[in-house]
Write an enzyme that holds these catalytic residues in place. Structure first.
Site, mmCIF file in Angstrom:
data_model
loop_
_atom_site.group_PDB
_atom_site.id
_atom_site.type_symbol
_atom_site.label_atom_id
_atom_site.label_comp_id
_atom_site.label_asym_id
_atom_site.label_seq_id
_atom_site.Cartn_x
_atom_site.Cartn_y
_atom_site.Cartn_z
ATOM 1 N N HIS A 82 -3.896 2.289 12.035
ATOM 2 C CA HIS A 82 -2.958 2.672 10.762
ATOM 3 C C HIS A 82 -1.582 2.014 11.097
ATOM 4 C CE1 HIS A 82 0.054 5.535 9.253
ATOM 5 N NE2 HIS A 82 -0.434 5.336 8.404
ATOM 6 N N GLU A 108 -1.533 -1.442 10.309
ATOM 7 C CA GLU A 108 -1.344 -1.499 8.745
ATOM 8 C C GLU A 108 0.107 -1.471 8.417
ATOM 9 O OE1 GLU A 108 -0.501 1.192 5.660
ATOM 10 O OE2 GLU A 108 -2.616 1.966 6.259
ATOM 11 N N HIS A 109 0.982 -0.810 9.108
ATOM 12 C CA HIS A 109 2.330 -0.503 8.785
ATOM 13 C C HIS A 109 3.100 -2.087 9.154
ATOM 14 C CE1 HIS A 109 3.687 3.752 7.490
ATOM 15 N NE2 HIS A 109 2.195 3.619 7.402
ATOM 16 N N GLU A 141 5.588 10.214 8.844
ATOM 17 C CA GLU A 141 4.258 10.332 7.850
ATOM 18 C C GLU A 141 3.495 11.597 8.504
ATOM 19 O OE1 GLU A 141 2.257 6.698 7.676
ATOM 20 O OE2 GLU A 141 0.799 7.737 6.298
#
Lengths: 431, 449
Positions: free
Chosen positions: B69, B72-73, B149
């Protein structure tokens, strides 16, 4: 910045035009609707909205319209709750009722092959809902459960605190879901009265998209809505704006604070509306390149996301924003937001920002019309906002027409960092 | 599934809609191994490009949870051709939207844009498949973003914490027990090198599916894909995804999470359940129908009728199952009791209803209504080409074939009463389950009225 390879595309930045052929249909009985005919897929989406919504509630009956809308699917005519659901599912129709501050909405999708049966079923729910006592009681428990959950949800606490401070005794000052006290005491008669008050022909707007002709839609409108009362309850008046600049902290045990902030906004029909809309997009749009996203998230890592919105309700106009940040960082994030709010007034925006924002807004507009469901929702929203039927074809030109001079004028007139009020739910340090 | 922004869904609560037989779908594979799917919909001059990498959180090296993840950022940070943080800006300036999301089994990136700009986004997506540039500063700042997040999605939400704990209890050997966002102490240590080594190994044409959906033709997509993705070198590091498998679960597991932020205590239960397999999705189809029968509808489902209407012990109930995974999936149930009814009592009622269902079986009329809705779902599904693109991307990324994806609606329609009962008996056994209670710390369990 961008190397030659991609630069070639920038010259192509002419937005795709939304070619959405919208026509107005008037039923034999005089009910109007907007229609986009598209026979590619054998179904249609229908959106019905009644102006007024939960703001029609009397203070001691707060939550009545919401409870009514939630109970519409719980039995009608000869059918109890279960029979109604079984009939709907046997027809594979999708029917959703919802209430918000300004409207009660009905969203429907039906197959062409059994359209008439779905219309008959929906008509029963809209015109002859049963509101059986056991159904009202059961749905009431669900509403109360939501209210208890919301009372411990930082996002809801922040929004409700803000609304109470901004709007006081106006219906906008409290949630349309009602309170534990009012919802507990609502009776079946209150729910039936809310139905009469909210679902009337003098406040209804309709849009349809998909596999249906104008003639078929006209007959459908009369069948579906013709037997509703001609008039409903009076709409509320304009809301006051009681909020001044500052910070309100609501203590809540959580590692990350939730922030809801805003100031007074600008009406939709104001000549400066489009400049304000474009300027807000530069400052606080949901895009990664918007200033607040860049300054608060990309450069400083203070939040996962931040956005601001020009909000136009029927009786109030606002600019609102929200984000979440750790308790030890939220003070810095608020400082950055205020600073950026002031910067658009003192420095304006750059030519590049204005150009890029305009191509984004104009280019992304046609992307919204991507299916019967979205088209029907947009069309009914336009009617609720009092827009002309050709708005879709003129909207991009209005965005294009915004000049740097317009931006400067609206920034000075509208964006006031000292008027921003921040509601912080959490246990922030340094505030 | 975690996205770069916006709300992620912790649970898939709806019946997966089938794919319409008459949607024009074309597939082909480039010489470097990139699989391509084209879905035509010419109603609007819009196109969606999605690139799905067959790698996700369950493929992370041990001790580095969250790297899938996090990468992904970081994929939005730039390349030699695209300046730092300029990727989204270029797409937006063309009137497009872009974003990305990560799950246990895949990581996907997408843009929605006017159909005449397809080549731009294709060129950019191909560029960052092999040419990502990362600075230490990018990594340090973005790590703060993913920690925020995690705070926002998980640590601020007692329900999310309970679900995270329950997955960790359910999957004791499978990496599905590790959260996609990552465990905080491991996220804090994720480095630029972690991201780059993962990127270099897994982000390659022979480990991806390209989906282009909307106002395009297969010929045009093929020409553009060959031009922009065609020259990319495949990775030598792509191996079959043979992850540690979950052993049979022999004993019931229970989790109680007490949090003062909880207002509505509830019971949540997940059973270990089979997933859809290539060429064999019959059991998964039966489980999908079982979830719909048990808890798919607030007025007619088995749990709603029994717990909300007849016994009036619950405010809300639901059942859910999503078998589109590589390894074992879960079948879930949730029940929120009415005030005054304890979690213990409502759980006992839930088990009583399940036992009755296992004896009596489903109402044939209810099964027939579900079949009708499945058929209608094929028609409604055609209204959103983006959802169709998602369905193919997800299915192909977990190893299903186009035939499996196209055949899913038929599989759902063919589920019989006997299939449902066989699936129910296979899965609905508490020795095979984790039961979670979300409560308040001071919760005093009251007697059932």
């Amino acid at each position: 910045m961008i190397r030659a390879l991609f630069a070639a595309f920038l010259a192509l930045a002419l937005p795709a035009q939304a070619e959405i052929p919208i026509r107005e249909v008037t039923s034999p009985g005089g009910i109007t609707a907007w229609l986009v005919e598209d026979h590619n897929i054998p179904f249609a989406a229908l959106e019905i909205q009644f102006k007024g919504g939960t703001s029609l509630d009397a203070p001691d009956k707060r939550g009545a319209v919401n409870l009514m809308a939630a109970t519409l699917e719980e039995g009608a005519g000869e059918m109890d709750s279960r029979a109604f659901a079984e009939a709907r599912d046997a027809l594979a129709a999708k029917i959703r009722f919802n209430a918000n501050s300004d409207s009660v909405s009905v969203s429907v999708k039906f197959l062409t092959e059994n359209r008439d049966q779905v219309v008959d079923l929906l008509r029963e729910a809209l015109v002859y809902p049963r509101f059986d006592q056991d159904a009202v009681d059961r749905v009431r428990e669900q509403v109360l459960s939501n209210l208890r959950s919301n009372a411990k949800d930082p996002g809801t606490i922040a929004a409700e605190t803000f609304d109470a401070m901004a709007f006081g005794d106006h219906p906008y000052g409290t949630t349309g879901d009602g309170t534990i006290e009012t919802v507990t005491t609502l009776t079946r008669d209150d729910v039936a009265a809310a139905h009469k008050a909210a679902l009337a022909r003098d406040r209804v707007h309709v849009a349809a998209s998909g596999d249906i002709t104008a003639e078929e839609l006209g007959l459908l409108l009369d069948r579906l809505l013709g037997d509703l009362p001609a008039t409903g309850a009076p709409l509320p008046g304009a809301a006051p704006w009681l909020l001044s600049g500052g910070v309100t902290v609501v203590d809540f045990p959580t590692p990350q604070a939730t922030v809801f902030f805003g100031q007074k906004g600008i009406p939709r029909d104001d000549p400066d509306f489009f400049p304000a809309f474009v300027l807000n997009e530069v400052l606080g749009g949901g895009r990664f390149t918007a200033r607040l996203m860049t300054e608060v998230r990309e450069k400083r890592g203070l939040t996962y996301g931040i956005g601001t919105y020009i909000v136009n309700m029927d009786h109030a106009d606002m600019i609102l924003g929200q984000f979440a940040a750790s308790n030890d960082k939220v003070a810095e994030a608020i400082r950055v937001v205020k600073e950026q709010w002031g910067r658009v007034v003192s420095e304006g925006v750059t030519d590049e920002e204005l150009a890029a924002t305009k191509t984004y807004l104009t280019g992304s507009y046609p992307l919204r019309f991507d299916g019967n469901g979205p088209i029907a929702r947009i069309l009914v929203g336009m009617q609720m906002d009092g827009m002309p039927i050709d708005y879709v074809t003129t909207r991009n030109a209005r965005v294009e027409a915004v000049t740097m001079e317009d931006i400067r004028r609206v920034a000075a007139r509208l964006f006031r960092p000292d008027d921003l009020h921040f509601v912080v739910v959490g246990q922030p340090t340094g505030l | 599934m975690l996205g770069r922004t916006g709300a992620g869904l912790a649970l898939a609560l709806t019946l997966a809609l089938p794919v319409a037989a008459d949607v024009p779908v074309t597939t082909f594979t480039l010489d470097n191994g990139l699989d391509v799917v084209v879905i035509e919909d010419h109603r609007a001059p819009v196109v969606v490009q999605m690139i799905w990498y067959r790698v996700g959180a369950a493929d992370e090296p041990p001790g580095h949870s969250g790297i899938a993840h996090f990468l992904e950022h970081l994929m939005f940070k730039g390349t030699e051709k695209v300046a730092p943080n300029a990727f989204s800006g270029i797409v937006e300036a063309q009137g497009g939207d872009d974003n990305a999301f990560t799950s246990w089994d895949y990581t996907a990136y997408f843009q929605r844009i006017s159909a005449d700009r397809l080549e731009l986004v294709m060129e950019m997506e191909a560029d960052r498949m092999r040419n990502l540039r990362l600075t230490e500063e990018d990594v340090a700042t973005e790590r703060q973003v993913i920690l925020e997040e995690r705070s926002q999605r998980t640590d601020s939400n007692p329900s999310a914490l309970l679900i995270e704990q329950m997955r960790a209890a359910q999957f004791q050997n499978s990496p599905y027990g590790i959260p996609v966002i990552g465990w905080r102490h491991e996220m804090e240590a994720l480095s630029r090198e972690d991201a780059l080594s993962y990127y270099e190994r897994f982000y390659a044409p022979n480990n991806a599916t390209l989906i282009v959906a909307g106002d395009v033709t297969p010929d045009r997509v093929r020409a553009l894909a060959e031009r922009h993705y065609g020259p990319l070198e495949p990775s030598a590091g792509i191996a079959p995804r043979l992850r540690p498998q979950e052993p049979p679960q022999l004993a019931e597991r229970r989790i109680v999470l007490a949090d003062e932020r909880v207002s509505e205590p509830y019971v949540f239960r997940t059973y270990l359940a089979p997933e859809r397999d290539p060429g064999d999705q019959k059991t998964a189809a039966a489980l999908t129908v079982l979830a719909e029968l048990l808890g798919g509808n607030g007025q007619t489902s088995v749990l709603a009728r029994a717990l909300q209407f007849d016994r009036k012990v619950a405010v809300y109930s639901s059942a859910f199952y999503d078998g589109t995974t590589i390894d074992d999936a879960t079948f879930g149930l949730a029940v929120v009791p009415v005030p005054g009814v304890s979690l213990e009592a409502v759980e006992a009622e839930l088990d009583r209803v399940l036992a009755e269902f296992l004896e009596q079986g489903p109402d044939p009329a209810a099964l027939e209504r579900i079949r009708t809705q499945v058929r209608a779902g094929e028609i409604y599904a055609r209204d959103s080409v983006e959802n169709l693109a998602h369905r193919y991307g997800q299915g192909l990324s977990v190893g299903l074939t186009v035939a499996d994806i196209d055949g899913w609606d038929e599989a759902l329609g063919e589920v019989t009463e006997a299939d449902v009962m066989a699936a129910a008996r296979l899965v609905l056994d508490r020795r095979n389950a984790v039961t979670g209670w979300l409560t308040r710390p001071e919760a005093k369990q009251e007697a059932t009225p």
